[in-house]
Design an enzyme around this catalytic site. Structure first.
Site: not given
Length: 333
Positions: A120, A144
């Site tokens: 990501t 995250y």
């Protein structure tokens, strides 16, 4: 049919199910491992084999790898909601980092030599320079992003120690749906802007919240690089081919189009496609959201034969809207 199978973790989810389609369409046999906590069994194409289970279940995963002659892993399983990672970080280190460690260990134990990781742009945190290059500092501002970066580090170290190579693909904002209507974003309570907007356009939500109107951007709202999910899935297949042909090298590449749209520009696109006006509610900023994230995609363009085919915001919205309407019909039935 190509030799061996590809194991897709999280293949019953949004991006994973599109990767399954891309692999099958290109001639691979596919086996999916998914615990169906957020995925759907009906989202897995009937040409693939679905094994219900957790990726940290070493016995199950290794038996699956051996039974299906798995040649490579595409790893999508994990938790993906940035605000939730801020309030429940341990969930993200368990589901994204610890579980990935188990999966990588199973791959090494079973002689699976190629690994593609769903990473990501959150690994960059708040970038100093936009568009963001892969060599930019990695300074995640939420758990995250940190959980994903830790997995990238594990893959780097495993590749140095074993007969093993990998490609970490750092996604920017994934949106849209399969143009043939075979899959799309189906998770309830999704936090992706385009998903929320098309839910509002089909009457599933009363309004769309705009989180933050005071960013240092052209209209004060957050800017993101939106990539069509089918283009993203195609990049995974090309990355897999590269790993197999050149097993001596590993790669980390951004997946984006190299241009960004603000929240308000995205909502304007939904208004254009639907010929209606969404109710917009201005809210404060969310924790863990950078002002702007846009990919420098020069590396992936130079490394893979991949080229964007659906890099039009209105088309991304059109495909997402068509899928949302299919979901409504499915629910009605």
């Amino acid at each position: 049919m190509r030799e061996g199978s590809i194991l897709v973790t999280g293949g019953a989810g949004y991006i994973g199910s599109h990767a399954v389609l891309a692999l099958l369409d290109s001639g691979w046999r596919v086996v999916v491992v998914d615990n169906l906590v957020t995925g759907f069994d009906w989202a897995v194409d009937s040409r693939a084999t679905l094994v219900r289970g957790a990726i940290e279940d070493d016995e199950l995963v290794r038996a699956t790898m051996r039974e299906h002659d798995v040649r490579a892993v595409m790893h999508f399983a994990g938790s993906v909601v940035v605000p939730e990672s801020v309030t429940d970080p341990l969930k993200y280190y368990r589901n994204n980092t610890a579980a990935s460690r188990s999966l990588i260990e199973s791959a090494v134990a079973c002689g699976v030599k190629h690994f593609i990781f769903s990473s990501t742009a959150a690994t960059y945190g708040t970038p100093e320079v936009v568009p963001v290059h892969e060599d930019a500092p990695k300074a995640p501002i939420n758990p995250y992003g940190t959980s994903k970066l830790m997995t990238e580090m594990m893959l780097r170290d495993v590749a140095a120690a074993h007969d093993f190579n990998y490609c970490a693909l750092r996604y920017f904002n994934v949106a849209g749906a399969d143009p043939q209507g075979r899959s799309g974003q189906s998770t309830a309570g999704a936090t992706h802007l385009i998903k929320i907007a098309v839910e509002a356009a089909t009457g599933k939500r009363g309004n769309v919240s705009v989180f933050g109107t005071d960013y240092d951007t052209r209209d004060g709202t957050g800017v993101r690089d939106y990539i069509h999910v089918s283009d993203l899935a195609a990049a995974h297949v090309d990355a897999l081919d590269l790993l197999i042909v050149k097993p001596e090298a590993s790669h980390t590449m951004n997946c984006g189009y190299g241009r960004g749209y603000s929240v308000l520009e995205v909502l304007d696109a939904v208004d254009r496609v639907t010929n209606m006006k969404l109710d917009r509610r201005m809210e404060g900023r969310r924790a863990g959201d950078p002002a702007e994230l846009v990919a420098d995609n020069s590396r992936i363009l130079a490394t893979l034969p991949w080229r964007p085919e659906r890099d039009d915001l209105d088309q991304i919205v059109t495909d997402a809207l068509a899928w949302e309407r299919r979901l409504s019909e499915r629910t009605d039935r």
